[in-house]
Write a protein that holds these residues in place. Structure first.
Motif, PDB file in Angstrom:
ATOM      1  N   ALA A 103      52.130  43.651  85.479  1.00 39.16           N
ATOM      2  CA  ALA A 103      51.449  42.618  85.300  1.00 39.16           C
ATOM      3  C   ALA A 103      50.453  41.777  86.659  1.00 39.16           C
ATOM      4  O   ALA A 103      50.957  42.455  87.205  1.00 39.16           O
ATOM      5  CB  ALA A 103      51.242  41.162  84.475  1.00 39.16           C
ATOM      6  N   ASN A 104      49.165  41.779  86.763  1.00 42.20           N
ATOM      7  CA  ASN A 104      48.416  41.129  87.968  1.00 42.20           C
ATOM      8  C   ASN A 104      49.586  40.421  88.127  1.00 42.20           C
ATOM      9  O   ASN A 104      49.293  39.543  89.779  1.00 42.20           O
ATOM     10  CB  ASN A 104      46.695  41.031  87.034  1.00 42.20           C
ATOM     11  N   ASP A 105      48.938  39.233  88.102  1.00 40.53           N
ATOM     12  CA  ASP A 105      49.894  37.775  87.882  1.00 40.53           C
ATOM     13  C   ASP A 105      51.913  38.131  89.152  1.00 40.53           C
ATOM     14  O   ASP A 105      51.659  38.042  89.927  1.00 40.53           O
ATOM     15  CB  ASP A 105      50.585  36.491  87.472  1.00 40.53           C
ATOM     16  N   ASP A 106      52.138  39.563  88.446  1.00 41.14           N
ATOM     17  CA  ASP A 106      53.242  40.289  89.114  1.00 41.14           C
ATOM     18  C   ASP A 106      52.615  40.795  90.711  1.00 41.14           C
ATOM     19  O   ASP A 106      53.772  40.716  91.351  1.00 41.14           O
ATOM     20  CB  ASP A 106      54.103  41.143  87.975  1.00 41.14           C
ATOM     21  N   LEU A 107      52.022  41.147  90.769  1.00 40.21           N
ATOM     22  CA  LEU A 107      51.310  41.899  91.925  1.00 40.21           C
ATOM     23  C   LEU A 107      49.997  41.433  93.460  1.00 40.21           C
ATOM     24  O   LEU A 107      49.573  42.103  93.446  1.00 40.21           O
ATOM     25  CB  LEU A 107      50.399  43.307  91.749  1.00 40.21           C
ATOM     26  N   THR A 108      50.460  39.833  92.863  1.00 39.51           N
ATOM     27  CA  THR A 108      49.480  39.412  93.566  1.00 39.51           C
ATOM     28  C   THR A 108      49.669  39.539  94.990  1.00 39.51           C
ATOM     29  O   THR A 108      48.802  40.059  95.790  1.00 39.51           O
ATOM     30  CB  THR A 108      49.408  37.833  94.103  1.00 39.51           C
ATOM     31  N   ASP A 109      51.307  39.719  95.701  1.00 43.12           N
ATOM     32  CA  ASP A 109      51.496  40.198  96.859  1.00 43.12           C
ATOM     33  C   ASP A 109      50.809  41.693  97.449  1.00 43.12           C
ATOM     34  O   ASP A 109      50.180  41.975  98.877  1.00 43.12           O
ATOM     35  CB  ASP A 109      52.342  40.267  97.250  1.00 43.12           C
ATOM     36  N   ASP A 110      51.355  42.244  97.036  1.00 45.62           N
ATOM     37  CA  ASP A 110      50.789  43.801  96.575  1.00 45.62           C
ATOM     38  C   ASP A 110      48.830  44.153  96.834  1.00 45.62           C
ATOM     39  O   ASP A 110      48.127  44.967  97.720  1.00 45.62           O
ATOM     40  CB  ASP A 110      51.575  44.534  94.921  1.00 45.62           C
ATOM     41  N   LEU A 111      48.085  43.190  95.875  1.00 44.78           N
ATOM     42  CA  LEU A 111      47.670  43.451  95.683  1.00 44.78           C
ATOM     43  C   LEU A 111      46.378  42.998  96.978  1.00 44.78           C
ATOM     44  O   LEU A 111      44.580  42.885  96.957  1.00 44.78           O
ATOM     45  CB  LEU A 111      46.871  42.960  94.578  1.00 44.78           C
ATOM     46  N   PHE A 112      46.748  41.187  97.800  1.00 44.34           N
ATOM     47  CA  PHE A 112      45.673  41.072  98.276  1.00 44.34           C
ATOM     48  C   PHE A 112      46.633  41.184  99.707  1.00 44.34           C
ATOM     49  O   PHE A 112      46.405  41.167 100.608  1.00 44.34           O
ATOM     50  CB  PHE A 112      45.645  39.867  97.775  1.00 44.34           C
ATOM     51  N   TYR A 117      52.393  31.809  86.034  1.00 45.20           N
ATOM     52  CA  TYR A 117      53.964  31.570  85.898  1.00 45.20           C
ATOM     53  C   TYR A 117      54.488  30.943  86.753  1.00 45.20           C
ATOM     54  O   TYR A 117      55.095  31.232  87.752  1.00 45.20           O
ATOM     55  CB  TYR A 117      54.211  33.101  85.531  1.00 45.20           C
ATOM     56  N   PRO A 118      55.669  30.178  86.076  1.00 41.30           N
ATOM     57  CA  PRO A 118      56.649  29.119  86.711  1.00 41.30           C
ATOM     58  C   PRO A 118      57.651  30.308  87.016  1.00 41.30           C
ATOM     59  O   PRO A 118      58.088  31.092  85.744  1.00 41.30           O
ATOM     60  CB  PRO A 118      57.098  28.101  86.230  1.00 41.30           C
ATOM     61  N   PRO A 119      58.599  30.438  88.313  1.00 37.41           N
ATOM     62  CA  PRO A 119      59.655  30.677  87.842  1.00 37.41           C
ATOM     63  C   PRO A 119      60.477  31.368  86.696  1.00 37.41           C
ATOM     64  O   PRO A 119      61.376  32.533  86.088  1.00 37.41           O
ATOM     65  CB  PRO A 119      60.873  30.445  89.443  1.00 37.41           C
ATOM     66  N   TRP A 120      61.210  29.783  86.297  1.00 43.28           N
ATOM     67  CA  TRP A 120      61.540  29.938  84.787  1.00 43.28           C
ATOM     68  C   TRP A 120      61.268  31.111  83.726  1.00 43.28           C
ATOM     69  O   TRP A 120      61.542  31.516  82.862  1.00 43.28           O
ATOM     70  CB  TRP A 120      61.834  28.081  84.901  1.00 43.28           C
ATOM     71  N   VAL A 121      59.368  30.807  83.588  1.00 41.59           N
ATOM     72  CA  VAL A 121      59.006  31.423  82.790  1.00 41.59           C
ATOM     73  C   VAL A 121      59.247  33.368  83.174  1.00 41.59           C
ATOM     74  O   VAL A 121      59.305  33.821  82.177  1.00 41.59           O
ATOM     75  CB  VAL A 121      57.674  31.515  82.814  1.00 41.59           C
ATOM     76  N   LEU A 122      59.008  33.520  84.057  1.00 39.08           N
ATOM     77  CA  LEU A 122      59.935  34.866  84.461  1.00 39.08           C
ATOM     78  C   LEU A 122      60.846  35.609  84.062  1.00 39.08           C
ATOM     79  O   LEU A 122      61.283  36.589  83.655  1.00 39.08           O
ATOM     80  CB  LEU A 122      59.316  35.232  86.128  1.00 39.08           C
ATOM     81  N   LEU A 151      54.696  32.942  75.796  1.00 33.13           N
ATOM     82  CA  LEU A 151      54.879  31.649  75.375  1.00 33.13           C
ATOM     83  C   LEU A 151      54.213  30.630  75.828  1.00 33.13           C
ATOM     84  O   LEU A 151      53.041  29.818  75.030  1.00 33.13           O
ATOM     85  CB  LEU A 151      56.493  30.651  74.544  1.00 33.13           C
ATOM     86  N   TYR A 152      54.721  30.931  77.873  1.00 33.56           N
ATOM     87  CA  TYR A 152      53.749  29.735  78.453  1.00 33.56           C
ATOM     88  C   TYR A 152      52.337  30.146  77.411  1.00 33.56           C
ATOM     89  O   TYR A 152      51.373  28.800  78.069  1.00 33.56           O
ATOM     90  CB  TYR A 152      53.630  30.226  79.217  1.00 33.56           C
ATOM     91  N   ARG A 153      52.208  30.455  78.253  1.00 31.30           N
ATOM     92  CA  ARG A 153      50.801  31.091  77.579  1.00 31.30           C
ATOM     93  C   ARG A 153      49.659  30.534  76.372  1.00 31.30           C
ATOM     94  O   ARG A 153      48.842  29.786  76.084  1.00 31.30           O
ATOM     95  CB  ARG A 153      50.031  32.481  77.605  1.00 31.30           C
TER      96      ARG A 153
END
Length: 259
Positions: free
Chosen positions: A88-97, A210-215, A222-224
């Motif tokens: 997902a986008n949120d998993d790729l922030t370091d890569d995308l930016f 997403y907090p680390p425990w959610v991931l 469920l978090y969303r």
């Protein structure tokens, strides 16, 4: 043009690539000026595309369909051609930016409510020193029919081209964002175009949405849902159960896909 393996998830060709492959593709697209379009397949989009040929063709017209959500990751395993993991986008922030910050590539943020792209840009510049955000524009541009008027689309294309980004992020929601990319990809002088839904809203809030425990527990849905129950309750209850049932039924009827 971008050779890679895929898995058929209810008619949507989901890309079996990892983050390192994505970085390699982005680098090649920017340095060689080759067009690369990227979108994301989550259970909601896949479920809708399985019943809507136009949406299915639209998503399959992208160079990459990344697995957004554990429901798609699980489906790929059930069908016998697992993807490397959630992308997902949120998993790729370091890569995308992080990658464009390191390489000196410009990025353009287009989408979400007024003020969101600007707030996301301010955070990104802080998180990734040297990142060149060459432009921002809100995504509230559709008319009463749910489409972007031709005159506004022309203005947006000209505005983006004038900024000369290497990477364009488009957050208009599905299927409007995919239609915008499909309709204008050949006129947008941008090597890499990535759809991002509500991702800019996440970036406007904090880097680790997403907090680390959610991931770790894989309960992002469920978090969303807890954050936006009125908007998302149906998607993450009735529609998610319908998606899982459809996946299992498809697997029983058609068996595993060839490895």
């Amino acid at each position: 043009m971008w050779d890679h393996e895929t898995v058929d998830v209810l008619g949507v060709r989901v890309s079996r690539v990892d983050a390192s492959t994505l970085r390699r593709f982005i680098t090649a697209a920017v340095t060689e000026r080759r067009k690369l379009t990227v979108t994301f397949a989550n259970p909601d989009y896949v479920r809708k595309a399985s019943k809507d040929a136009a949406l299915r063709d639209l998503m399959n017209g992208f160079d990459l369909n990344l697995a957004d959500g554990w429901g798609v990751v699980l489906a790929s395993k059930i069908f016998g051609r697992p993807v490397p993991g959630r992308m997902a986008n949120d998993d790729l922030t370091d890569d995308l930016f992080g990658l464009p910050a390191d390489e000196g590539w410009g990025v353009y943020l287009f989408g979400n409510a007024p003020g969101i792209a600007e707030a996301a840009a301010a955070n990104l510049r802080e998180w990734f020193p040297g990142l060149d955000v060459v432009g921002t524009e809100h995504g509230h541009c559709a008319d009463a029919t749910g489409e972007i008027p031709p005159a506004d689309a022309e203005r947006l294309v000209a505005q983006i081209n004038e900024a000369k980004p290497a990477i364009l992020h488009v957050g208009l929601g599905t299927p409007l964002q995919q239609r915008f990319v499909a309709d204008h990809r050949d006129r947008l002088d941008v090597p890499v175009i990535i759809t991002c839904g509500a991702y800019l809203e996440h970036l406007a809030e904090r880097r680790d949405y997403y907090p680390p425990w959610v991931l770790k527990l894989r309960v992002g849905f469920l978090y969303r849902l807890a954050r936006e129950p009125r908007r998302l309750w149906r998607r993450y209850t009735i529609e998610l159960c319908s998606y899982i049932l459809t996946v299992l039924t498809h697997r029983l009827r058609h068996g595993r896909q060839p490895a």
